[in-house]
Design a protein around this motif. Sequence first.
Motif, PDB file in Angstrom:
ATOM      1  N   GLY A 270       4.128   5.140 -11.972  1.00 55.89           N
ATOM      2  CA  GLY A 270       4.119   6.220 -11.004  1.00 55.89           C
ATOM      3  C   GLY A 270       5.294   6.396 -10.025  1.00 55.89           C
ATOM      4  O   GLY A 270       5.206   7.481  -9.169  1.00 55.89           O
ATOM      5  N   ALA A 271       6.455   5.793  -9.989  1.00 54.93           N
ATOM      6  CA  ALA A 271       7.540   5.879  -9.443  1.00 54.93           C
ATOM      7  C   ALA A 271       8.437   6.902  -9.669  1.00 54.93           C
ATOM      8  O   ALA A 271       8.171   7.252 -11.044  1.00 54.93           O
ATOM      9  N   PHE A 272       9.256   7.128  -8.799  1.00 52.05           N
ATOM     10  CA  PHE A 272      10.460   8.115  -9.457  1.00 52.05           C
ATOM     11  C   PHE A 272      11.523   7.365  -9.659  1.00 52.05           C
ATOM     12  O   PHE A 272      11.870   6.109  -9.222  1.00 52.05           O
ATOM     13  N   LEU A 273      12.151   7.661 -10.782  1.00 49.47           N
ATOM     14  CA  LEU A 273      13.163   6.709 -11.442  1.00 49.47           C
ATOM     15  C   LEU A 273      14.673   7.500 -11.213  1.00 49.47           C
ATOM     16  O   LEU A 273      14.863   8.765 -11.503  1.00 49.47           O
ATOM     17  N   GLY A 274      15.430   6.767 -10.269  1.00 49.15           N
ATOM     18  CA  GLY A 274      16.796   7.540 -10.084  1.00 49.15           C
ATOM     19  C   GLY A 274      17.904   6.757 -10.839  1.00 49.15           C
ATOM     20  O   GLY A 274      18.055   5.567 -10.903  1.00 49.15           O
ATOM     21  N   PHE A 275      18.910   7.867 -11.525  1.00 48.78           N
ATOM     22  CA  PHE A 275      19.740   7.468 -12.261  1.00 48.78           C
ATOM     23  C   PHE A 275      21.239   7.853 -11.639  1.00 48.78           C
ATOM     24  O   PHE A 275      21.125   9.167 -11.390  1.00 48.78           O
ATOM     25  N   ASP A 276      22.221   6.979 -11.373  1.00 41.84           N
ATOM     26  CA  ASP A 276      23.315   7.871 -10.493  1.00 41.84           C
ATOM     27  C   ASP A 276      24.553   7.338 -11.110  1.00 41.84           C
ATOM     28  O   ASP A 276      24.662   6.120 -11.980  1.00 41.84           O
TER      29      ASP A 276
ATOM     30  N   GLY B 249       0.736  -1.238  -0.008  1.00 42.85           N
ATOM     31  CA  GLY B 249       0.122   0.095   0.163  1.00 42.85           C
ATOM     32  C   GLY B 249       0.712   1.273   0.093  1.00 42.85           C
ATOM     33  O   GLY B 249       0.201   2.213   0.329  1.00 42.85           O
ATOM     34  N   VAL B 250       2.039   1.382  -0.197  1.00 37.14           N
ATOM     35  CA  VAL B 250       2.846   2.273  -0.469  1.00 37.14           C
ATOM     36  C   VAL B 250       2.531   3.033  -1.705  1.00 37.14           C
ATOM     37  O   VAL B 250       2.631   2.478  -2.861  1.00 37.14           O
ATOM     38  N   PRO B 251       1.864   4.232  -1.951  1.00 37.04           N
ATOM     39  CA  PRO B 251       1.709   5.000  -3.181  1.00 37.04           C
ATOM     40  C   PRO B 251       2.957   5.004  -4.071  1.00 37.04           C
ATOM     41  O   PRO B 251       3.872   5.187  -3.606  1.00 37.04           O
ATOM     42  N   PRO B 252       2.981   4.644  -5.389  1.00 37.90           N
ATOM     43  CA  PRO B 252       4.164   4.724  -5.997  1.00 37.90           C
ATOM     44  C   PRO B 252       4.848   5.927  -6.198  1.00 37.90           C
ATOM     45  O   PRO B 252       6.129   5.860  -6.299  1.00 37.90           O
ATOM     46  N   SER B 253       4.170   6.841  -5.940  1.00 39.08           N
ATOM     47  CA  SER B 253       4.680   8.651  -5.977  1.00 39.08           C
ATOM     48  C   SER B 253       5.639   8.664  -4.953  1.00 39.08           C
ATOM     49  O   SER B 253       6.413   9.750  -4.680  1.00 39.08           O
ATOM     50  N   ARG B 254       5.572   7.727  -3.842  1.00 42.78           N
ATOM     51  CA  ARG B 254       6.348   7.836  -2.676  1.00 42.78           C
ATOM     52  C   ARG B 254       7.823   7.012  -2.597  1.00 42.78           C
ATOM     53  O   ARG B 254       8.404   6.636  -1.695  1.00 42.78           O
ATOM     54  N   VAL B 255       7.766   6.223  -3.808  1.00 43.99           N
ATOM     55  CA  VAL B 255       9.010   5.251  -4.106  1.00 43.99           C
ATOM     56  C   VAL B 255       9.997   5.790  -5.179  1.00 43.99           C
ATOM     57  O   VAL B 255       9.482   6.250  -6.148  1.00 43.99           O
ATOM     58  N   ILE B 256      11.128   5.841  -4.483  1.00 42.30           N
ATOM     59  CA  ILE B 256      12.361   6.214  -5.422  1.00 42.30           C
ATOM     60  C   ILE B 256      13.227   4.890  -5.848  1.00 42.30           C
ATOM     61  O   ILE B 256      13.776   4.354  -5.020  1.00 42.30           O
ATOM     62  N   LEU B 257      13.207   4.620  -7.203  1.00 40.40           N
ATOM     63  CA  LEU B 257      13.961   3.524  -7.518  1.00 40.40           C
ATOM     64  C   LEU B 257      15.490   3.670  -7.783  1.00 40.40           C
ATOM     65  O   LEU B 257      15.538   4.642  -8.878  1.00 40.40           O
ATOM     66  N   GLY B 258      16.352   3.394  -7.269  1.00 37.74           N
ATOM     67  CA  GLY B 258      17.832   3.632  -7.453  1.00 37.74           C
ATOM     68  C   GLY B 258      18.483   2.616  -8.238  1.00 37.74           C
ATOM     69  O   GLY B 258      18.159   1.546  -8.444  1.00 37.74           O
ATOM     70  N   HIS B 259      19.376   3.267  -8.973  1.00 40.66           N
ATOM     71  CA  HIS B 259      20.472   2.523  -9.569  1.00 40.66           C
ATOM     72  C   HIS B 259      19.653   1.872 -11.088  1.00 40.66           C
ATOM     73  O   HIS B 259      20.413   0.898 -11.579  1.00 40.66           O
ATOM     74  N   LEU B 260      18.817   2.516 -11.642  1.00 38.17           N
ATOM     75  CA  LEU B 260      18.275   2.028 -12.961  1.00 38.17           C
ATOM     76  C   LEU B 260      19.236   2.149 -14.054  1.00 38.17           C
ATOM     77  O   LEU B 260      19.095   1.228 -14.800  1.00 38.17           O
ATOM     78  N   ASN B 261      20.223   2.906 -13.823  1.00 38.71           N
ATOM     79  CA  ASN B 261      21.200   2.855 -14.930  1.00 38.71           C
ATOM     80  C   ASN B 261      22.017   1.828 -15.233  1.00 38.71           C
ATOM     81  O   ASN B 261      22.884   1.670 -16.301  1.00 38.71           O
ATOM     82  N   ARG B 262      21.922   0.858 -14.094  1.00 37.83           N
ATOM     83  CA  ARG B 262      22.979  -0.240 -13.988  1.00 37.83           C
ATOM     84  C   ARG B 262      22.246  -1.426 -14.870  1.00 37.83           C
ATOM     85  O   ARG B 262      22.750  -2.359 -15.118  1.00 37.83           O
ATOM     86  N   PHE B 263      20.785  -1.172 -15.216  1.00 35.41           N
ATOM     87  CA  PHE B 263      20.176  -2.040 -15.958  1.00 35.41           C
ATOM     88  C   PHE B 263      19.343  -1.283 -17.148  1.00 35.41           C
ATOM     89  O   PHE B 263      18.428  -1.051 -16.955  1.00 35.41           O
ATOM     90  N   PRO B 264      20.174  -1.046 -17.977  1.00 36.92           N
ATOM     91  CA  PRO B 264      19.294  -0.065 -19.143  1.00 36.92           C
ATOM     92  C   PRO B 264      18.653  -0.792 -20.024  1.00 36.92           C
ATOM     93  O   PRO B 264      18.856  -0.829 -21.284  1.00 36.92           O
TER      94      PRO B 264
END
Length: 310
Positions: free
Chosen positions: A218-224, A191-206
Motif C-alpha cells: 500500500g505504499a507510494f513508490l518513488g522513482f527518481d 503504526g504508520v499507514p502504508p498509504s502515508r509512506v513514500i519509498l524513494g530511490h526504488l529505481n536504484r534497486f530494479p
Amino acid sequence: MTAVRTVLGDLPPAELGITDAHDHLFMRSAALPGQDLDDAEAAAAELRRFAALGGRTVVQWSPFGMGRRPAELVELSRATGVQVIAATGLHRAAHYPPGRPERWYPRLADLFVEELTTGLHTQDDPDSPLTGARAGLIKVAGDFHHLDAHTRTVMTAAAQAHHRTGAPVGVHLEHGSAAADVLELLCAGLGVPPSRVILGHLNRFPDLGAHRAAARAGAFLGFDGPSLANHETDWRLVDTLVSLAGDGHADQLLLGADTTSAAARGNPGLTWLLTRLRPRLVEELGEEFAGAMFVRNPARAFAVEWVAGS
C-alpha cells in the motif's frame, strides 16, 4: 482540513499540478564533501525552466541539519511561481558530523512536529530561530539492506510525529534497498499507514518483485532520476513503470528528478522529467497514465488531513 503544506502556505491538493516528487534545491552533507548544493541563482534558473514547461511543484527532500536554507526556499518559490514542499526529518548518520545526530535524539519527535506545524529552523540547530515556512514531509532514511540503530531511532520519532500531525513519511532507500524492512518497522511496528509512506530511490534497486511487494503493501513508490547516481539502472525505468501499471499500481507511482540544477554534478536537471520521460510514458501508456504520475498521485501522496491544531 485536507491540504498540501508548502513553504508559502497550505494548498488544496488540486492546485499542486505537475510535480517533481523528489528533488534537492539546497543540501550540505558530511558524506559528500565539496558537493554542496548552495547556488540560489542556478536553482532559480532551473525552477523557471521547469515552470516554462508546465511544472508547478517541487518536493525538496533535504531534511533538518543539511543546509536547507528555508528563507531562500521561500524566496525562490515567490520569484519563480513554483510551489515548494520542504522536509523535516533526518538523513542517515553518515551525512552529519560525527556525534551530532545523537545530541538531537531526545527531542527528535518534538523537533519534527515543530517544523511541520510552526516553522522550519533557520539554521542546522534545533535552538535556532524559526521561519514562518513549514515542512510538509518527514524525511527519513534506511541503510544499505538493513536498518541500523540510528535509522530505527529516527523512524520511531518520525512515526510519533506522523501520529501527531498526519504528515507523510518519505524514505530514502540507500541504493533502493531494504524497502520491506522499512515497511515492517514503520507500518507493522510503528503504526504508520502504508498509504502515508513514500519509498524513494526504488529505481536504484530494479527488483520488480520487491517493487510489487511494496505496492501490494500500500505504499507510494518513488522513482527518481536521471542522475549520475542512477544512470546504471535508468534504462529500466520505463519498463518498470509499465509493468507496475499493468499490475494495477498506476495510482501509487511517483516521479522525481533528484538532480537539482542542470549544472549540479553534471546532471540534466528537472526539465528532463517533462522533455524526455513524460513523452515516453505517454507513448507507452497514454495521457491518462502520465497525468496520474505527474499530477494526481502527488496530490494524494502529499495531501494531509492535518490533525487539529497542526
